[in-house]
Enzyme design. Structure first.
Site, PDB file in Angstrom:
ATOM      1  NE  ARG A   2      -3.671  -0.225   2.636  1.00 14.53           N
ATOM      2  CZ  ARG A   2      -3.774  -0.675   3.874  1.00 14.53           C
ATOM      3  NH1 ARG A   2      -3.219  -0.018   4.865  1.00 14.53           N
ATOM      4  NH2 ARG A   2      -4.419  -1.780   4.133  1.00 14.53           N
ATOM      5  NE  ARG A   6      -4.679   3.780   4.067  1.00 10.91           N
ATOM      6  CZ  ARG A   6      -5.353   3.016   4.933  1.00 10.91           C
ATOM      7  NH1 ARG A   6      -6.668   3.034   4.928  1.00 10.91           N
ATOM      8  NH2 ARG A   6      -4.723   2.250   5.792  1.00 10.91           N
ATOM      9  NE  ARG A  15      -8.786   8.802  -2.352  1.00 10.42           N
ATOM     10  CZ  ARG A  15     -10.047   9.174  -2.331  1.00 10.42           C
ATOM     11  NH1 ARG A  15     -10.510  10.007  -3.213  1.00 10.42           N
ATOM     12  NH2 ARG A  15     -10.877   8.697  -1.414  1.00 10.42           N
ATOM     13  CG  ASP A  51      -9.793  -0.764  -4.019  1.00 10.36           C
ATOM     14  OD1 ASP A  51      -9.259  -0.313  -2.990  1.00 10.36           O
ATOM     15  OD2 ASP A  51     -10.678  -1.640  -3.991  1.00 10.36           O
ATOM     16  CE1 TYR A 129     -13.484  -5.760   1.544  1.00 10.32           C
ATOM     17  CE2 TYR A 129     -11.970  -7.168   0.326  1.00 10.32           C
ATOM     18  CZ  TYR A 129     -12.207  -6.223   1.308  1.00 10.32           C
ATOM     19  OH  TYR A 129     -11.152  -5.742   2.061  1.00 10.32           O
TER      20      TYR A 129
END
EC number: 4.1.1.37
Length: 332
Positions: A2, A6, A15, A51, A129
């Site tokens: 990742r 973030r 973002r 993603d 998911y």
């Protein structure tokens, strides 16, 4: 792990203006987010910003990203007949052209500075998911399918595998120089369920991607499998057709090496929370990790992704420590 950060203020700024999946669909935005960490740190590779849930979207399912909660599927799969709602997996790669464009653009902008990694979620992880409708601490609904609807489960896992193969091949055709498959929810399965419902599809993805690359006249690329909390299947993963096995932080490096043998490269596995430690302590932990793995067939990394509240300076300390101790190891 990742890498598209973030934890970086510039990431949050880029973002902020856009819905998460709109960002994923913008090749320019994905390229910018991929390059941001490389402007700050002397990293040895870039991983494309995207993603894993773009694949269920391309199969026709609605997915939204709810701030503070994560991904949400308003209409998850509940019954076997719900599988009929899914699009033909053969059409998925054409739906995901925006990912390929992002990879090509990023590869051009990198201009050979570092290699670019493409990725996808593994079939079982995507299945969780699609059935749970989002994140879950137990995966009880998805596991209920494995026990109550084994045939439908295999049907869904086959659909996902059929979608993933051309998607991953397309990433290589677009310019990805390595591929990583994330089985993020391996730990929700015990050894028996894993060997029945996850491992065969993990193997199938590697085998078919390699065959398709050859058919298309594309050079082979290294493939990495990361099965989080899948320590019970290390031997099987090492023989699943991947050049690299990623490890989470719960596995002892020496034990992992004993179990996978000398021919597979290991990647990992510092606890991401170690980056909350002082920079001095991070250096010590990195040195210990590199000593434990040794200088052969090893890629230094974290054992999972970075958290949003991590200090970029500490990420830098980790990267610098890896380079510093790697040089010393090689000299000795």
């Amino acid at each position: 792990m990742r890498q598209a950060g973030r934890y970086l203020p510039e990431f949050r700024e880029t973002r902020a203006a856009q819905d998460f999946f709109s960002t994923c669909r913008s090749p320019e935005a994905c390229c910018e987010l991929t390059l941001q960490p490389l402007r700050r740190f002397p990293l040895d590779a870039a991983i494309i910003f995207s993603d894993i849930l773009v694949v269920p979207q391309a199969l026709g399912m609605e997915v939204t990203m709810v701030p503070g909660k994560g991904p949400s599927f308003p209409e998850p799969l509940r019954e076997e007949r719900d599988l009929e709602r899914l699009r033909d997996p053969a059409t998925v790669a054409s739906e995901l052209g925006y990912v390929f464009q992002a990879i090509t653009l990023t590869r051009q902008r990198l201009a050979g500075r570092v290699p670019l990694i493409g990725f996808a979620g593994a079939p079982w992880t995507l299945m969780t998911y699609m059935i749970e409708g989002g994140s879950s601490s137990t995966m009880a609904q998805a596991k209920r399918w494995l026990y109550q609807k084994p045939q439908a489960s295999h049907q869904l896992l086959r659909i996902l595998t059929d979608a993933l193969v051309p998607y991953l091949v397309g990433q290589v055709a677009a310019g990805a120089q390595a591929l990583q498959l994330f089985e993020s929810h391996a730990g929700h399965l015990g050894p028996q369920l894993f060997s029945k419902f996850a491992l065969p599809y993990i193997r199938d993805v590697a085998k078919r991607v390699k065959a398709k690359l050859q058919e298309a006249g594309l050079a082979p690329v290294p493939m990495i499998i990361f099965a989080k909390d899948g320590h019970f299947a290390l031997e099987e993963l090492a023989q699943a057709g991947y050049e690299v096995v990623g490890l989470d932080w719960t596995v002892a490096p020496e034990k992992a090496r004993e179990r996978v043998g000398k021919t597979v490269t290991l990647q990992g596995n510092l606890d991401p929370c170690a980056l909350y430690a002082s920079e001095e302590e991070i250096g010590r932990l990195v040195q210990q990790m590199l000593d434990d793995f040794g200088p052969q067939r090893y890629i230094a990394n974290l054992g999972h992704g970075l958290y949003p509240d991590m200090d970029p300076e500490h990420v830098g300390a980790f990267v610098d420590a890896v380079h510093r101790h790697s040089r010393l190891l090689r000299q000795n």
